[in-house]
Design a protein around this motif. Structure first.
Motif, mmCIF file in Angstrom:
data_model
loop_
_atom_site.group_PDB
_atom_site.id
_atom_site.type_symbol
_atom_site.label_atom_id
_atom_site.label_comp_id
_atom_site.label_asym_id
_atom_site.label_seq_id
_atom_site.Cartn_x
_atom_site.Cartn_y
_atom_site.Cartn_z
ATOM 1 N N PRO A 62 0.821 -1.214 0.000
ATOM 2 C CA PRO A 62 0.000 0.000 0.000
ATOM 3 C C PRO A 62 0.857 1.266 0.000
ATOM 4 N N VAL A 63 0.323 2.318 -0.566
ATOM 5 C CA VAL A 63 0.992 3.620 -0.517
ATOM 6 C C VAL A 63 0.983 4.128 0.915
ATOM 7 N N GLY A 64 2.095 4.729 1.313
ATOM 8 C CA GLY A 64 2.198 5.260 2.663
ATOM 9 C C GLY A 64 3.221 4.496 3.485
ATOM 10 N N PRO A 65 3.265 4.759 4.786
ATOM 11 C CA PRO A 65 4.235 4.072 5.649
ATOM 12 C C PRO A 65 3.917 2.588 5.740
ATOM 13 N N SER A 66 4.954 1.769 5.618
ATOM 14 C CA SER A 66 4.783 0.317 5.704
ATOM 15 C C SER A 66 5.959 -0.314 6.417
ATOM 16 N N GLU A 67 5.675 -1.463 7.051
ATOM 17 C CA GLU A 67 6.730 -2.303 7.607
ATOM 18 C C GLU A 67 6.763 -3.574 6.779
ATOM 19 N N LEU A 68 7.843 -3.769 6.069
ATOM 20 C CA LEU A 68 8.000 -4.898 5.155
ATOM 21 C C LEU A 68 8.993 -5.866 5.783
ATOM 22 N N ARG A 69 8.601 -7.146 5.820
ATOM 23 C CA ARG A 69 9.386 -8.076 6.632
ATOM 24 C C ARG A 69 9.566 -9.416 5.918
ATOM 25 N N PHE A 70 10.766 -9.969 6.050
ATOM 26 C CA PHE A 70 11.054 -11.329 5.627
ATOM 27 C C PHE A 70 11.504 -12.115 6.847
ATOM 28 N N GLU A 71 11.013 -13.361 6.962
ATOM 29 C CA GLU A 71 11.430 -14.225 8.062
ATOM 30 C C GLU A 71 11.911 -15.558 7.492
ATOM 31 N N PHE A 72 12.970 -16.076 8.107
ATOM 32 C CA PHE A 72 13.474 -17.386 7.734
ATOM 33 C C PHE A 72 13.479 -18.275 8.965
ATOM 34 N N GLU A 73 12.863 -19.452 8.829
ATOM 35 C CA GLU A 73 12.818 -20.422 9.924
ATOM 36 C C GLU A 73 13.394 -21.741 9.425
ATOM 37 N N PRO A 74 14.531 -22.180 9.978
ATOM 38 C CA PRO A 74 15.094 -23.463 9.532
ATOM 39 C C PRO A 74 14.126 -24.605 9.745
ATOM 40 N N ALA A 122 29.653 -29.997 6.287
ATOM 41 C CA ALA A 122 30.733 -30.721 5.619
ATOM 42 C C ALA A 122 30.320 -31.161 4.224
ATOM 43 N N GLY A 123 29.016 -31.405 4.020
ATOM 44 C CA GLY A 123 28.509 -31.829 2.725
ATOM 45 C C GLY A 123 28.103 -30.689 1.820
ATOM 46 N N GLY A 124 28.325 -29.456 2.273
ATOM 47 C CA GLY A 124 28.031 -28.308 1.429
ATOM 48 C C GLY A 124 26.577 -27.889 1.416
ATOM 49 N N LYS A 125 25.839 -28.230 2.475
ATOM 50 C CA LYS A 125 24.419 -27.864 2.528
ATOM 51 C C LYS A 125 24.135 -27.107 3.815
ATOM 52 N N GLY A 126 23.605 -25.895 3.666
ATOM 53 C CA GLY A 126 23.157 -25.157 4.827
ATOM 54 C C GLY A 126 21.793 -25.613 5.271
ATOM 55 N N ALA A 127 21.304 -25.012 6.330
ATOM 56 C CA ALA A 127 20.000 -25.399 6.858
ATOM 57 C C ALA A 127 18.899 -25.036 5.867
ATOM 58 N N PRO A 128 18.067 -26.004 5.470
ATOM 59 C CA PRO A 128 16.896 -25.655 4.665
ATOM 60 C C PRO A 128 15.895 -24.924 5.549
ATOM 61 N N GLY A 129 14.956 -24.238 4.935
ATOM 62 C CA GLY A 129 14.014 -23.502 5.763
ATOM 63 C C GLY A 129 12.829 -23.002 4.984
ATOM 64 N N ARG A 130 11.982 -22.289 5.692
ATOM 65 C CA ARG A 130 10.796 -21.686 5.088
ATOM 66 C C ARG A 130 10.916 -20.173 5.179
ATOM 67 N N GLY A 131 10.721 -19.538 4.033
ATOM 68 C CA GLY A 131 10.743 -18.085 3.993
ATOM 69 C C GLY A 131 9.338 -17.533 3.946
ATOM 70 N N ARG A 132 9.122 -16.449 4.691
ATOM 71 C CA ARG A 132 7.798 -15.819 4.731
ATOM 72 C C ARG A 132 7.939 -14.318 4.517
ATOM 73 N N LEU A 133 6.994 -13.737 3.803
ATOM 74 C CA LEU A 133 6.938 -12.301 3.603
ATOM 75 C C LEU A 133 5.719 -11.732 4.325
ATOM 76 N N PHE A 134 5.932 -10.577 4.977
ATOM 77 C CA PHE A 134 4.858 -9.892 5.709
ATOM 78 C C PHE A 134 4.818 -8.436 5.280
#
Length: 785
Positions: free
Chosen positions: A678-690, A697-709
């Motif tokens: 929306p036009v005007g002041p906003s709080e835009l947020r991304f969250e990552f939860e493993p 050692a195997g070249g893989k970081g923690a998988p997770g779920r990303g959310r936008l608010f």
């Protein structure tokens, strides 16, 4: 009446009356160099082996460096520490690397005097010495001598180039950088490259342009004022970046492989006299595959990697030639003392199979032959961060054994050229005296008729530890005055004394023979005792310069003498305690300029936060919250970290909120809001939860779920199946309100700066648990040199 001058600090020699008419003036004498003082130019190549330059027998065309050898002197006994930052500290101070606190690179410093990564001010730089003698002082290119935690805009700046006696700086502060999208600093502030890759930008060309400008700026005002220039290319370190036409010059020339390359270079070295008659070619390295055992696809890929490296080196030589041509055209070349050196042997950091994205290597992320073959036509271009396989590193150090980071001569013996027509009568001759990078400063001082200063900037100076080799310039038979030199790098040890060399490799002569890979070994007291009893090798390098005949059994008394001498030198130069890449060492905390925190606040228009001080979001829950006043046409980056080789970016596009996670340049995970902001002041947020544990050692970081608010309301969510486990970026740091240099995502074109509203701040919260694996992390840190 002639102008009267006096030495500052001495008595005023003029007359002071009650009025100006009754007085006679005198002036503090400006700082001037001695009449006829030569310019001094150090050219420092990165990761260039003894067998890489044309004048050292290589098939790679380096006509401009060859010209320096033809018009000056080529040394075959110059030694370095086997690693970049330690050698560079020797080059600039004339002291050994442990005396400089620079046992390794600053990123793996330890809390001991020889290891803390902080060069003491009592070890003055040549720039500081010559600045006090009326010289202009310039540094260009790679620096890598500032504690890693002090390279951000928060400083402190006293160990940046301008804090160590250089009046001007243009280059990068870290160990490597993208050649098309470099992480540039001009004097004390970050800048963007003046052109894009599409416009023909390349870092080496840019560095030469700036070098010419620095010199010209001063010479047009004070033509007799000499300069000291410390010119350090990003080449030949990875990424091996060069326009395609340069690599294509070498098409097919390496199809016969690294074994053939070594044999041809070895024969040329014998013919040129670069190595003594009777020198043997060292053995086939057990860690390197026989070329003929490789598949056709592997040979095709690896040959192309070397074509790119060769083109990169010829391209580098070409631009160094532009700097030399400028000096010649301005009449400065003949009275410029030029020394050309590489900081260590050829680099094996591409691993046994090479890499098209070193970020994968640093993250332990596997690279497949199929993926690398897909990149073959674009190697050398801006899309990839490539490095050749370690068979080429072994070949590049012909005729010696091993490579960078190790103390066989392949790691420590490097090309070295001296050119000074006005000061050296000899032309095109070879010098075989033993010398070390610590000898460059005292040699320069000797040539200038100067002695090491007792104090600099009010700080009493430590003794210079190198010795001058000026006496060898016009006397090929002169004895070397450098009789003893220790070596230590990651517990690899060696000692030279009067033509003998003892070497104690760690964990063994090769990874194959040791049964342990790089960074997998732990040096205990028990193992050290075992190494001292059984692990030392002895070579009479005065007769066996390539270390092919181990005399440890035949000359046991001599070996014991050499081991004892190593311990004497180790005690003298702060080498103890020996540190191997084990878990305890690399989980050590290091001093930070601020206390650890869970909440990081970033604002637009600020300098990038380098990797070492940026918020660490890997393998942990975190949130990114932007406070924005949005207008109808708002778009652009809110926060980004990294670049095209990997990273993440949080941005607005088409009035929708987006988050992209770029997994090592291989795949983009994209989350997009289902509604407009929306036009005007906003709080835009991304969250990552493993949602799972990392496999570092195997070249893989923690998988997770990303959310936008948007203003607290969930507007999108998606799984991010693959994250980077250890490193986000190889140079491109974190920026707020834009994405500098290369773009993290293909969804926009950098810098995609935020517009159409006001971005107030972005807050990153990392108060969740940090999931880590110390063993995997230490291996990654060790690889980044």
């Amino acid at each position: 009446m002639s102008l009267k001058e006096y030495t500052p600090g001495s008595a005023f020699p003029g007359t002071i009356g009650r009025t100006w008419e009754q007085s006679s003036p005198a002036w503090p004498r400006p700082l001037r160099a001695k009449d006829g003082a030569p310019n001094v130019l150090f050219i420092v190549l990165d990761d260039t082996g003894f067998g890489h330059l044309g004048c050292y027998g290589s098939p790679i065309q380096t006509p401009n460096l060859d010209r320096l050898a033809k018009g000056g002197l080529l040394y075959n006994g110059m030694h370095t520490t086997a690693l970049c930052s330690p050698t560079r500290s020797c080059i600039l101070t004339g002291r050994n690397h442990h005396s400089n606190g620079m046992a390794t690179i600053t990123e793996v410093s330890l809390g001991y005097p020889g290891y803390n990564g902080t060069i003491p001010f009592e070890n003055g730089f040549l720039s500081e010495m010559l600045q006090e003698q009326g010289y202009n002082t310039y540094a260009l290119g790679k620096w890598h001598l500032t504690p890693a935690e002090q390279t951000s805009a928060a400083g402190p700046y006293n160990r940046w180039p301008l804090g160590r006696g250089f009046e001007r700086f243009y280059g990068f502060l870290g160990g490597d950088t993208h050649q098309y999208f470099p992480d540039l600093v001009h004097d004390n502030h970050p800048v963007l490259p003046p052109k894009t890759p599409e416009e023909g930008y390349h870092l080496t060309e840019d560095l030469v342009d700036r070098a010419v400008d620095f010199i010209a700026d001063s010479k047009q005002v004070a033509p007799d004022k000499p300069f000291f220039m410390y010119f350090c290319t990003g080449a030949m370190h990875a990424p091996h970046h060069v326009p395609r036409e340069w690599a294509d010059k070498y098409k097919g020339q390496f199809d016969d492989g690294w074994d053939a390359y070594r044999k041809k270079v070895y024969q040329r070295q014998l013919k040129l006299g670069v190595i003594p008659p009777g020198t043997k070619l060292s053995r086939h390295d057990p860690d390197v595959a026989e070329w003929e055992t490789l598949s056709a696809d592997e040979r095709r890929l690896y040959a192309r990697m070397m074509e790119v490296y060769a083109g990169f080196l010829e391209h580098t030589d070409h631009h160094i030639g532009r700097l030399l041509k400028f000096l010649e055209e301005t009449g400065e070349l003949d009275n410029t003392l030029i020394m050309v050196i590489s900081d260590n042997g050829a680099s094996a950091e591409g691993g046994p199979h090479g890499s098209v994205n070193e970020l994968k290597f640093f993250n332990n992320t596997p690279e497949s032959l199929e993926q690398n073959l897909e990149a073959i036509d674009e190697l050398g271009g801006p899309k990839y961060f490539n490095h050749y396989s370690w068979g080429w590193a072994w070949a590049g150090d012909t005729p010696f054994r091993r490579w960078k980071r190790e103390v066989y001569r392949g790691g420590t013996t490097d090309p070295f050229l001296v050119h000074w027509p006005k000061g050296i009568r000899a032309r095109g001759e070879i010098r075989s005296q033993y010398c070390h990078a610590i000898d460059m400063v005292p040699t320069v001082l000797d040539c200038l008729g100067l002695t090491p200063p007792a104090a600099l900037r009010g700080v009493t100076q430590s003794p210079v530890e190198g010795v001058s080799f000026r006496h060898t310039f016009d006397d090929a038979r002169a004895e070397s005055r450098h009789r003893t030199q220790y070596f230590e790098m990651f517990s690899n040890r060696a000692i030279y004394h009067d033509g003998w060399r003892a070497v104690c490799p760690f964990p063994g002569p090769s990874f194959t023979e040791a049964g342990e890979g790089f960074g997998e070994s732990k040096l205990t007291e028990e193992r050290l005792r075992q190494l001292d009893a059984e692990g030392w090798e002895l070579y009479h390098v005065a007769e066996d310069c390539s270390e092919t005949k181990n005399l440890a059994s035949e000359e046991r008394g001599k070996l014991i003498e050499m081991i004892a001498l190593w311990y004497v030198e180790a005690g003298r130069y702060q080498v103890m305690p020996l540190a191997s890449p084990d878990r305890g060492v690399f989980s050590e905390e290091r001093p930070q300029i601020t206390r650890d925190r869970k909440r990081y606040v970033y604002r637009p228009h600020t300098s990038p936060a380098p990797e070492n001080v940026a918020v660490h979001v890997l393998n942990r829950p975190h949130s990114i919250t932007a406070r924005v006043d949005v207008e109808d046409d708002a778009e652009g980056v809110l926060l980004s970290h990294g670049g095209l080789t990997g990273g993440y970016t949080f941005f607005i596009q088409d009035r929708r909120l987006h988050y992209v996670y770029n997994f090592v340049g291989e795949r983009e995970f994209h989350i997009e809001s289902g509604v407009e902001i929306p036009v005007g002041p906003s709080e835009l947020r991304f969250e990552f939860e493993p949602t799972g544990a990392p496999d570092l050692a195997g070249g893989k970081g923690a998988p997770g779920r990303g959310r936008l608010f948007i203003d607290g309301e969930l507007v999108a969510q998606s799984d991010i199946a693959a994250t980077m486990p250890l490193v986000i970026s190889l140079g491109e740091g974190l920026t707020c309100g834009r994405d500098d240099n290369s773009a993290v995502s293909m969804m926009y074109r950098a810098p995609f700066a935020f517009r159409g509203g006001t971005l107030r701040e972005v807050v990153v919260d990392v108060s969740g648990e940090h999931l880590h694996d110390e063993q995997a992390e230490r291996k990654t840190v060790m690889a980044r040199q």
